[in-house]
Design an enzyme around this catalytic site. Structure first.
Site, PDB file in Angstrom:
ATOM      1  CB  CYS A 166      79.496  30.020  34.360  1.00 48.37           C
ATOM      2  SG  CYS A 166      80.797  29.605  33.187  1.00 48.37           S
ATOM      3  CD  GLN A 290      81.283  21.682  17.301  1.00 44.17           C
ATOM      4  OE1 GLN A 290      81.892  22.363  18.125  1.00 44.17           O
ATOM      5  NE2 GLN A 290      81.872  20.787  16.544  1.00 44.17           N
ATOM      6  CD  GLU A 340      80.512   9.737  15.814  1.00 44.80           C
ATOM      7  OE1 GLU A 340      81.202  10.696  15.453  1.00 44.80           O
ATOM      8  OE2 GLU A 340      80.662   9.166  16.913  1.00 44.80           O
ATOM      9  CG  ASP A 388      85.714  17.738  13.721  1.00 41.56           C
ATOM     10  OD1 ASP A 388      86.694  17.929  14.465  1.00 41.56           O
ATOM     11  OD2 ASP A 388      84.600  18.263  13.918  1.00 41.56           O
ATOM     12  CB  CYS A 415      89.910  19.861  19.114  1.00 41.85           C
ATOM     13  SG  CYS A 415      89.903  18.085  19.364  1.00 41.85           S
TER      14      CYS A 415
HETATM   15  N1  SAH Z   1      82.271  16.620  13.322  1.00 46.31           N
HETATM   16  C1  SAH Z   1      81.419  16.570  14.472  1.00 46.31           C
HETATM   17  C2  SAH Z   1      82.016  15.850  15.686  1.00 46.31           C
HETATM   18  C3  SAH Z   1      83.491  15.884  15.895  1.00 46.31           C
HETATM   19  S1  SAH Z   1      83.990  15.236  17.463  1.00 46.31           S
HETATM   20  C4  SAH Z   1      80.951  17.972  14.828  1.00 46.31           C
HETATM   21  O1  SAH Z   1      81.536  18.949  14.388  1.00 46.31           O
HETATM   22  O2  SAH Z   1      79.989  18.095  15.558  1.00 46.31           O
HETATM   23  C5  SAH Z   1      84.798  13.724  17.025  1.00 46.31           C
HETATM   24  C6  SAH Z   1      83.844  12.589  16.804  1.00 46.31           C
HETATM   25  O3  SAH Z   1      84.597  11.418  16.436  1.00 46.31           O
HETATM   26  C7  SAH Z   1      83.023  12.161  18.016  1.00 46.31           C
HETATM   27  O4  SAH Z   1      81.665  12.224  17.671  1.00 46.31           O
HETATM   28  C8  SAH Z   1      83.460  10.720  18.304  1.00 46.31           C
HETATM   29  O5  SAH Z   1      82.407   9.903  18.759  1.00 46.31           O
HETATM   30  C9  SAH Z   1      83.954  10.261  16.950  1.00 46.31           C
HETATM   31  N2  SAH Z   1      84.913   9.150  16.902  1.00 46.31           N
HETATM   32  C10 SAH Z   1      85.908   8.876  17.796  1.00 46.31           C
HETATM   33  N3  SAH Z   1      86.650   7.838  17.363  1.00 46.31           N
HETATM   34  C11 SAH Z   1      86.129   7.437  16.175  1.00 46.31           C
HETATM   35  C12 SAH Z   1      86.478   6.422  15.240  1.00 46.31           C
HETATM   36  N4  SAH Z   1      87.516   5.605  15.440  1.00 46.31           N
HETATM   37  N5  SAH Z   1      85.741   6.308  14.120  1.00 46.31           N
HETATM   38  C13 SAH Z   1      84.687   7.142  13.888  1.00 46.31           C
HETATM   39  N6  SAH Z   1      84.329   8.124  14.753  1.00 46.31           N
HETATM   40  C14 SAH Z   1      85.022   8.274  15.882  1.00 46.31           C
END
Ligand code: SAH
Length: 460
Positions: A166, A290, A340, A388, A415
């Protein structure tokens, strides 16, 4: 317009000129204003198209023959590109991919968020937009009595059998998947069969640290007792000194979810390490991390720039995952609070803070929309809020709490441009102004679009 019959019929063959491209990477051509969506067709191209599906307001077709070819068309370097569907843009020059992503952000912000007239910068791309993924998870099957590995064909669960690599994945991962497959095959380990729910080997997952080059192999099996795995471990560790960890994950369920609940360390360390900038991360089999650390570094540098920290600020990092952004920001802030919803991710975040001797970051498990109002009630006054969220964007209650907390700046990492546009609109109506937006290409060759927006509070 609604009453007019579609101007094409199923199976009809027509010459079509393509003017545009959808978010999914399909070409768009119109017949008397009626759009047809056609995969593998680029703007500026002309093709003989067979209509395969007709709906009231739009239809789908496929290219039979290209009549005019775009200068932006390139030969997809992957030999299974059209079967796989994991990538959607390999037939497009990388410049065009970057341009398309920028335009998508611009159009979506205008149409959904009514946000325009602000700088939307050129997409930050990769110098080498291949071999960027640090993780691969490949299903195992069997064919003519032999183990095979490969992604599923588009919209199916048939393994693409002639897939031997891949090319968006780290090369070591490819070699390790093939080595595990070959050894398991020789030892007579059977492939898991989804229909009968029998057989043993379900998936092979490999992760390699982009900076450290340490690899972890995760062998996903239906049952726990697989005595042949000792021999697999022996051969892999002998042939691959970069492997630091070999883990068995047991998934006895009938499910599409790859990993099961239980993991068992077979050899080496429970974690491998990798670095983004100056921050080190310990990654276990189940950690979220990531997949493109080179671009992640560029994205987080931008987040840091937009946060414009002097060392005096209190920062909230919402939807913080394993604390990647929080730890990045903590280097320049007075204090960072991360929130989170996944408890294991918060455990990783705390461990990673310790690993990096960062003591000004604190992490909380909970839903961002519940924890924010609580923080507010506690009298927390963030100067900067970084978010995020997942594809569905921020929760309305969370956005309201953000508005009421009146931070100076909001840095929104997204995203999904559509939910970004929706949320920026709400925040603009709540007293913030979008200053600029920077798309960053985290997933070259695919249609995924990532971007980061800076908002500042309008002074009253
Ligand atoms: N900022 C991190 C992850 C972003 S992904 C990085 O860059 O690695 C988005 C994240 O939001 C995920 O880890 C997911 O578990 C979390 N998430 C989803 N719904 C949520 C909520 N209602 N409250 C808090 N976190 C949440």
């Amino acid at each position: 317009m609604g009453k007019v019959a579609p101007p094409v019929k199923k199976n009809e063959e027509i010459e079509l000129v393509f003017e545009d491209i959808t978010h999914e990477g399909a070409g768009v051509g119109k017949v008397n204003g009626y759009p047809l969506f056609v995969p593998n067709a680029l703007p500026g191209e002309k093709a003989l198209v067979k209509v395969i599906h007709v709906k009231k307001n739009f239809g789908f077709g496929k290219v039979l023959n290209r009549i005019q070819v775009s200068e932006e068309r390139v030969d997809p370097p992957c030999n299974v590109y059209e079967k796989c569907g994991g990538c959607q843009l390999q037939h497009m020059s990388y410049e065009m991919q970057l341009d398309m992503k920028r335009k998508q952000v611009e159009n979506t912000l205008r149409k959904i968020g009514h946000i325009e007239g602000i700088p939307i910068h050129d997409t930050i791309g990769m110098e080498e937009p291949w071999r960027y993924r640090n993780k691969v998870q490949i299903p195992v099957g069997s064919k003519n009595g032999e183990l095979i590995t490969g992604f599923y064909r588009q919209r199916s669960h048939d393994i693409i059998e002639d897939m031997d690599r891949c090319i968006i994945t780290d090369e070591t991962n490819d070699r390790l998947v093939e080595a595990v497959r070959a050894i398991a095959d020789r030892l007579g380990i059977s492939a898991y069969n989804e229909e009968t729910h029998r057989g043993v080997l379900r998936h092979i997952m490999v992760r390699t640290g982009q900076v450290t080059k340490q690899s972890m192999v995760v062998i996903v099996t239906r049952k726990e007792n697989v005595p042949e795995l000792d021999a697999v471990v022996k051969e892999i560790t002998k042939a691959f000194p970069e492997v630091k960890s070999i883990v068995q994950n047991i998934n006895p369920e009938r499910t599409n979810v790859i990993l099961g609940r239980k993991t068992k360390l077979l050899w080496g360390e429970e974690y491998i390490y990798d670095k983004i900038g100056d921050i080190q991360f310990a990654i276990s089999a189940k950690s979220f991390y990531q997949v493109n650390p080179i671009q992640t570094k560029k994205l987080y540098d931008k987040a840091l720039e937009y946060a414009s920290l002097t060392g005096a600020e209190t920062v909230i990092d919402a939807y913080c995952g394993i604390g990647t952004i929080s730890l990045f920001l903590a280097q320049k802030a007075k204090k960072v609070y991360g929130v989170e919803v996944v408890p294991e991710a918060i455990a990783d975040a705390k461990a990673n803070a310790k690993l990096n001797q960062i003591d000004n970051a604190e992490f909380f498990v909970g839903q961002a929309e519940k924890v924010m109002p609580w923080w507010k009630a506690q009298g927390l006054h963030p100067d900067v809020i970084v978010v995020d969220p997942p594809r569905k964007g921020c929760d309305e209650a969370f956005l309201q709490a953000m508005i009421e907390m009146k931070p100076k700046r909001i840095v929104y990492v997204s995203c999904n441009p559509s939910t970004l546009a929706r949320d920026l609109r709400i925040l603009e109506d709540g007293g913030f102004k979008t200053v600029e937006v920077q798309p960053v290409d985290m997933f070259p060759q695919t249609t995924h679009v990532e971007c980061i927006a800076l908002m500042s509070r309008v002074e009253e």
